[in-house]
Design an enzyme around this catalytic site. Structure first.
Site, PDB file in Angstrom:
ATOM      1  N   ARG A  73       9.658 -11.747 -21.871  1.00 43.39           N
ATOM      2  CA  ARG A  73       9.019 -12.759 -22.729  1.00 43.39           C
ATOM      3  C   ARG A  73       9.748 -14.060 -22.475  1.00 43.39           C
ATOM      4  O   ARG A  73      10.938 -14.190 -22.730  1.00 43.39           O
ATOM      5  CB  ARG A  73       9.125 -12.355 -24.203  1.00 43.39           C
ATOM      6  CG  ARG A  73       8.688 -13.439 -25.205  1.00 43.39           C
ATOM      7  CD  ARG A  73       7.242 -13.872 -24.998  1.00 43.39           C
ATOM      8  NE  ARG A  73       6.731 -14.641 -26.118  1.00 43.39           N
ATOM      9  CZ  ARG A  73       6.833 -15.971 -26.248  1.00 43.39           C
ATOM     10  NH1 ARG A  73       7.474 -16.671 -25.330  1.00 43.39           N
ATOM     11  NH2 ARG A  73       6.304 -16.580 -27.297  1.00 43.39           N
ATOM     12  N   GLU A  81      -3.048 -16.822 -27.231  1.00 36.32           N
ATOM     13  CA  GLU A  81      -3.395 -15.405 -27.180  1.00 36.32           C
ATOM     14  C   GLU A  81      -4.659 -15.228 -26.328  1.00 36.32           C
ATOM     15  O   GLU A  81      -5.451 -16.151 -26.158  1.00 36.32           O
ATOM     16  CB  GLU A  81      -3.647 -14.867 -28.590  1.00 36.32           C
ATOM     17  CG  GLU A  81      -2.445 -14.929 -29.513  1.00 36.32           C
ATOM     18  CD  GLU A  81      -1.380 -13.915 -29.151  1.00 36.32           C
ATOM     19  OE1 GLU A  81      -1.682 -12.954 -28.418  1.00 36.32           O
ATOM     20  OE2 GLU A  81      -0.235 -14.077 -29.599  1.00 36.32           O
ATOM     21  N   ARG A 119      10.794  -6.327 -25.610  1.00 32.05           N
ATOM     22  CA  ARG A 119      10.696  -7.123 -24.397  1.00 32.05           C
ATOM     23  C   ARG A 119      12.006  -7.862 -24.137  1.00 32.05           C
ATOM     24  O   ARG A 119      12.712  -8.239 -25.078  1.00 32.05           O
ATOM     25  CB  ARG A 119       9.554  -8.143 -24.502  1.00 32.05           C
ATOM     26  CG  ARG A 119       8.178  -7.527 -24.667  1.00 32.05           C
ATOM     27  CD  ARG A 119       7.125  -8.596 -24.892  1.00 32.05           C
ATOM     28  NE  ARG A 119       7.386  -9.374 -26.114  1.00 32.05           N
ATOM     29  CZ  ARG A 119       6.554 -10.300 -26.581  1.00 32.05           C
ATOM     30  NH1 ARG A 119       5.443 -10.600 -25.909  1.00 32.05           N
ATOM     31  NH2 ARG A 119       6.843 -10.957 -27.698  1.00 32.05           N
TER      32      ARG A 119
END
Length: 204
Positions: A73, A81, A119
């Site tokens: 990330r 999104e 992540r």
């Protein structure tokens, strides 16, 4: 090992995260200290050679480094999104940058912890070319209007000035004006009905 091979390639091209010769810098001495009199060293995470094998979305990638597949990330930005306006376009734009022609180029990764989803949080630098300076990926995304500058630990995000310039130029997700762009953290809280009201009639 893939990472070793990638490092060899990078060395052959004369590339480092800083754009110069030699290995990535893993740490720095405290200001004002002479090497022979060092009492403490601020150790920073090392830069790793990696290859992006999949762009999940505008700010999340799967990279191969050290023989491991790592989901990263990107720090410093927040990309749209998938289901909101410009989400797919931002993802495609980043994929074209990181995987031109479907070939995974060498990038530099600096890991800086993990998030609640497991992540790896990190910084990514993209070499401009043989011997050229490596460019911060978060900066490229903000400058090109592919993401918001995002820094939850600061009152003003580090790339805020770059975001303002992108807004004024109407780049990427700012094409329809700043008021029409909904930050992802706000978008995620919308109901399906509210989401349908946004992004209508506005294209990349």
């Amino acid at each position: 090992m893939v990472a070793a091979g990638a490092l060899a390639v990078a060395a052959g091209l004369g590339l480092t995260p800083q754009g110069g010769l030699g290995p990535p810098v893993a740490g720095r001495a405290l200001a004002g200290e002479r090497p022979a009199l060092l009492r403490a060293v601020v150790v920073e995470p090392a830069w790793e050679a990696a290859r992006v094998v999949r762009v999940v979305d505008g700010d999340t990638y799967e990279v191969l480094t050290g023989g491991q597949l790592v989901r990263v990330r990107l720090l410093g930005v927040d990309a749209p999104e998938h289901d909101q306006a410009f989400g797919a376009q931002a993802t495609d734009s980043v994929a074209a940058l990181l995987r031109p022609g479907g070939v995974a180029p060498l990038v530099w990764l600096r890991r800086q912890g993990t998030d609640l989803y497991g992540r790896t949080l990190g910084r990514v630098r993209v070499p401009a070319g043989p011997g050229g300076p490596a460019r911060a990926l978060d900066s490229l995304l903000v400058v090109r209007g592919w993401a918001w500058a995002f820094d939850p630990n600061r009152a003003v995000a580090g790339r805020a000035a770059q975001q303002l310039a992108a807004q004024r130029a109407g780049r990427g997700l700012w094409k329809c004006g700043a008021a029409a762009a909904v930050p992802p953290k706000v978008w995620r809280g919308f109901t399906a009905t509210i989401k349908r009201r946004y992004g209508v009639g506005c294209t990349w």
